[in-house]
Design a protein around this motif. Structure first.
Motif, PDB file in Angstrom:
ATOM      1  N   LYS A 118       0.857  -1.198   0.000  1.00 22.31           N
ATOM      2  CA  LYS A 118       0.000   0.000   0.000  1.00 22.31           C
ATOM      3  C   LYS A 118       0.888   1.242   0.000  1.00 22.31           C
ATOM      4  CE  LYS A 118      -3.645  -2.598   0.875  1.00 22.31           C
ATOM      5  NZ  LYS A 118      -4.628  -2.961  -0.060  1.00 22.31           N
ATOM      6  N   LEU A 119       1.386   1.575  -1.176  1.00 21.21           N
ATOM      7  CA  LEU A 119       2.385   2.643  -1.281  1.00 21.21           C
ATOM      8  C   LEU A 119       1.834   4.014  -0.920  1.00 21.21           C
ATOM      9  CD1 LEU A 119       4.246   1.558  -4.537  1.00 21.21           C
ATOM     10  CD2 LEU A 119       4.750   0.985  -2.166  1.00 21.21           C
ATOM     11  N   ALA A 120       0.596   4.297  -1.274  1.00 19.03           N
ATOM     12  CA  ALA A 120       0.021   5.613  -0.967  1.00 19.03           C
ATOM     13  C   ALA A 120      -0.088   5.821   0.546  1.00 19.03           C
ATOM     14  CB  ALA A 120      -1.343   5.762  -1.628  1.00 19.03           C
ATOM     15  N   ILE A 121      -0.443   4.769   1.264  1.00 18.87           N
ATOM     16  CA  ILE A 121      -0.537   4.878   2.725  1.00 18.87           C
ATOM     17  C   ILE A 121       0.844   5.067   3.329  1.00 18.87           C
ATOM     18  CG2 ILE A 121      -1.147   3.632   4.840  1.00 18.87           C
ATOM     19  CD1 ILE A 121      -3.410   2.307   3.180  1.00 18.87           C
ATOM     20  N   ALA A 122       1.813   4.290   2.851  1.00 23.22           N
ATOM     21  CA  ALA A 122       3.185   4.425   3.348  1.00 23.22           C
ATOM     22  C   ALA A 122       3.721   5.825   3.051  1.00 23.22           C
ATOM     23  CB  ALA A 122       4.075   3.362   2.722  1.00 23.22           C
ATOM     24  N   GLU A 123       3.423   6.337   1.863  1.00 23.34           N
ATOM     25  CA  GLU A 123       3.856   7.691   1.486  1.00 23.34           C
ATOM     26  C   GLU A 123       3.323   8.717   2.484  1.00 23.34           C
ATOM     27  OE1 GLU A 123       2.894  10.963  -1.982  1.00 23.34           O
ATOM     28  OE2 GLU A 123       2.519   8.851  -2.410  1.00 23.34           O
ATOM     29  N   ARG A 124       2.060   8.613   2.826  1.00 22.05           N
ATOM     30  CA  ARG A 124       1.438   9.556   3.763  1.00 22.05           C
ATOM     31  C   ARG A 124       2.053   9.442   5.158  1.00 22.05           C
ATOM     32  NH1 ARG A 124       0.529  13.063   6.555  1.00 22.05           N
ATOM     33  NH2 ARG A 124      -1.444  13.705   7.434  1.00 22.05           N
ATOM     34  N   CYS A 125       2.354   8.216   5.564  1.00 20.08           N
ATOM     35  CA  CYS A 125       2.968   8.008   6.878  1.00 20.08           C
ATOM     36  C   CYS A 125       4.333   8.676   6.964  1.00 20.08           C
ATOM     37  CB  CYS A 125       3.110   6.521   7.161  1.00 20.08           C
ATOM     38  SG  CYS A 125       1.553   5.648   7.368  1.00 20.08           S
ATOM     39  N   TYR A 126       5.152   8.479   5.929  1.00 20.78           N
ATOM     40  CA  TYR A 126       6.482   9.075   5.956  1.00 20.78           C
ATOM     41  C   TYR A 126       6.416  10.595   5.862  1.00 20.78           C
ATOM     42  CZ  TYR A 126       8.600   4.499   5.928  1.00 20.78           C
ATOM     43  OH  TYR A 126       8.993   3.240   6.290  1.00 20.78           O
ATOM     44  N   ALA A 127       5.444  11.109   5.146  1.00 21.51           N
ATOM     45  CA  ALA A 127       5.268  12.560   5.098  1.00 21.51           C
ATOM     46  C   ALA A 127       4.877  13.088   6.483  1.00 21.51           C
ATOM     47  CB  ALA A 127       4.214  12.932   4.065  1.00 21.51           C
ATOM     48  N   ALA A 128       4.053  12.341   7.185  1.00 19.14           N
ATOM     49  CA  ALA A 128       3.591  12.771   8.512  1.00 19.14           C
ATOM     50  C   ALA A 128       4.728  12.869   9.522  1.00 19.14           C
ATOM     51  CB  ALA A 128       2.520  11.813   9.033  1.00 19.14           C
ATOM     52  N   VAL A 129       5.738  11.994   9.393  1.00 18.02           N
ATOM     53  CA  VAL A 129       6.859  12.040  10.341  1.00 18.02           C
ATOM     54  C   VAL A 129       8.008  12.897   9.818  1.00 18.02           C
ATOM     55  CG1 VAL A 129       6.306   9.854  11.446  1.00 18.02           C
ATOM     56  CG2 VAL A 129       7.878   9.882   9.501  1.00 18.02           C
ATOM     57  N   GLY A 130       7.812  13.520   8.659  1.00 18.16           N
ATOM     58  CA  GLY A 130       8.814  14.443   8.141  1.00 18.16           C
ATOM     59  C   GLY A 130       9.866  13.828   7.251  1.00 18.16           C
ATOM     60  N   ASN A 131       9.707  12.561   6.872  1.00 17.65           N
ATOM     61  CA  ASN A 131      10.663  11.919   5.974  1.00 17.65           C
ATOM     62  C   ASN A 131      10.205  12.175   4.535  1.00 17.65           C
ATOM     63  OD1 ASN A 131      12.439  10.272   4.576  1.00 17.65           O
ATOM     64  ND2 ASN A 131      12.371   8.643   6.105  1.00 17.65           N
ATOM     65  N   ILE A 132      10.427  13.397   4.102  1.00 18.04           N
ATOM     66  CA  ILE A 132       9.933  13.850   2.808  1.00 18.04           C
ATOM     67  C   ILE A 132      10.618  13.115   1.662  1.00 18.04           C
ATOM     68  CG2 ILE A 132       9.584  15.873   1.324  1.00 18.04           C
ATOM     69  CD1 ILE A 132       7.945  15.752   4.004  1.00 18.04           C
ATOM     70  N   ALA A 133      11.890  12.805   1.813  1.00 14.85           N
ATOM     71  CA  ALA A 133      12.608  12.093   0.748  1.00 14.85           C
ATOM     72  C   ALA A 133      11.974  10.731   0.478  1.00 14.85           C
ATOM     73  CB  ALA A 133      14.078  11.938   1.109  1.00 14.85           C
ATOM     74  N   LYS A 134      11.677   9.996   1.540  1.00 14.73           N
ATOM     75  CA  LYS A 134      11.073   8.673   1.358  1.00 14.73           C
ATOM     76  C   LYS A 134       9.645   8.806   0.840  1.00 14.73           C
ATOM     77  CE  LYS A 134      11.545   4.160   3.342  1.00 14.73           C
ATOM     78  NZ  LYS A 134      12.073   3.406   4.463  1.00 14.73           N
TER      79      LYS A 134
END
Length: 75
Positions: free
Chosen positions: A21-37
């Motif tokens: 579930k790449l879209a969910i993982a993308e949102r999670c990493y954005a939420a913790v500030g890991n913008i690169a990932k």
């Protein structure tokens, strides 16, 4: 954000990646500030890397043996 909340975001991101579930993982990493990932996952989900999604996911999971096998089968 508390340390507990951040840990939950990371746990959800890991579970989402394992489930593809790449879209969910993308949102999670954005939420913790890991913008690169988050940006990398966005590119993967938009097919920016071509047909080898399995290769990209194997790198994200650290499964380099699987990556080697996939690359050998491609060439």
């Amino acid at each position: 954000m508390t340390a507990e909340t951040e840990a939950q975001w990371h746990q959800l991101a890991k579970a989402a990646l394992e489930d593809g579930k790449l879209a969910i993982a993308e949102r999670c990493y954005a939420a913790v500030g890991n913008i690169a990932k988050a940006h990398y996952l966005h590119q993967v989900s938009c097919n920016a890397f071509g047909p080898c999604h399995a290769c990209v996911l194997s790198v994200l999971h650290g499964c380099f043996d699987l990556l080697g096998q996939l690359l050998l089968h491609m060439h």
